[in-house]
Write an enzyme that holds these catalytic residues in place. Structure first.
Site, mmCIF file in Angstrom:
data_model
loop_
_atom_site.group_PDB
_atom_site.id
_atom_site.type_symbol
_atom_site.label_atom_id
_atom_site.label_comp_id
_atom_site.label_asym_id
_atom_site.label_seq_id
_atom_site.Cartn_x
_atom_site.Cartn_y
_atom_site.Cartn_z
ATOM 1 N N ARG A 96 6.633 -22.076 45.140
ATOM 2 C CA ARG A 96 7.364 -23.187 45.756
ATOM 3 C C ARG A 96 8.861 -22.881 45.810
ATOM 4 N NH1 ARG A 96 3.473 -23.436 47.701
ATOM 5 N NH2 ARG A 96 1.807 -24.927 47.491
ATOM 6 N N GLU A 99 9.204 -20.464 48.547
ATOM 7 C CA GLU A 99 9.078 -21.215 49.795
ATOM 8 C C GLU A 99 10.376 -21.971 50.110
ATOM 9 O OE1 GLU A 99 5.620 -24.029 51.523
ATOM 10 O OE2 GLU A 99 6.484 -24.710 49.626
ATOM 11 N N SER A 122 27.293 -16.022 42.820
ATOM 12 C CA SER A 122 26.885 -15.110 41.754
ATOM 13 C C SER A 122 25.692 -15.642 40.973
ATOM 14 C CB SER A 122 28.048 -14.894 40.781
ATOM 15 O OG SER A 122 27.637 -14.096 39.689
#
Length: 156
Positions: A96, A99, A122
């Site tokens: 997830r 995604e 960073s």
């Protein structure tokens, strides 16, 4: 002297020992982190093989998990970082996040560049926090804060 790892193997094996000890002692990551002086996210990442721990924190963790001196020293070594060595993650929770970056990565990039200019956020000078909050519609929501220092691209 702090050592570096050349492969993922040693830290992966230590992670398995740590997870078993954590379960056997019925400890949460928050309980393991207590007394280290470091954040829950950083120490958890270290226990999962993604960061070295400072000596004092490694000793605190080692005492709580009954790690031997070699394991405590290994916790202080610089690991081979990253967890996507096998391509697209198959774990549903990790997927997830993958995604989310697939869907919102270009949006985040565009907004970072618009607000800050050409550069990066960073992951070294970085803080991560996760909170569980009530959802007004029922259930819970996860509030995840990624706090990284902006580093501008420097022409040369």
């Amino acid at each position: 002297m702090i050592q570096t790892q050349a492969t993922r193997t040693a830290r992966q094996e230590l992670t398995e020992v740590i997870i078993l000890a954590k379960a056997r002692k019925d400890l949460s990551f928050a309980q393991i982190v207590d007394g280290t002086g470091l954040s829950e996210a950083f120490v958890t990442a270290a226990l999962l093989g993604q960061h070295p721990l400072p000596e004092s924190a490694a000793k605190v963790v080692g005492d709580k998990l009954d790690l031997d001196a070699d394991q405590v020293a290994l916790l202080q070594s610089m690991p081979v970082r990253g967890s996507f060595f096998d391509g697209v993650p198959s774990d549903p929770t990790i997927y997830r996040f993958y995604e989310m970056m697939s869907v919102y990565g270009t949006t985040l990039k565009a907004l970072v560049h618009e607000k800050f200019g050409d550069g990066i956020i960073s992951a070294i000078n970085f803080k991560l926090d996760i909170k569980k909050v009530e959802d007004p519609d029922g259930g819970h929501r996860a509030v995840i804060t990624l706090d990284g220092k902006y580093l501008p691209t420097k022409p040369f």
